[in-house]
Write a protein that holds these residues in place. Sequence first.
Motif: not given
Length: 134
Positions: A81, A84, A87, A89-90, A92-94, A98, A103
Amino acid sequence: MMKAFFKERLVYFFAVILTMAAGLASRHFGELLPDFVREHFGDALWAAMIYFGIRMIWINRSKELALIVSLLFSWAVECSQMIQTPWLNEVRSTLLGALILGRGFLVMDLLRYAVGILCVYGMDRYFLRNKKAR
């Protein structure tokens, strides 16, 4: 012999499912839970689920190996984690991303994972000992 092999895997499979359900419930119904439970149990249950999954896959390997591998795996996911990239982070945004990858890095999560794994490892050893005694 083969029947016992699948029976033990099934036990761990159900442990994975129950632990996953408890972890998701702790997130979903967090406002109804005491603060300590809400803050700590979700991560501990996630790591416990990892332990049970490893035991299910490596049924003939030692519980100690499962403890070490699940701890290293959980800690590796937490340490990842700190990476950063757009792709990642994208992902992890779901919601699923997550839940699986988390996150943000927290040192406290490393302790939560260790406690969760140690708890289920202890339960695993206790129930096996009682099974052998029967």
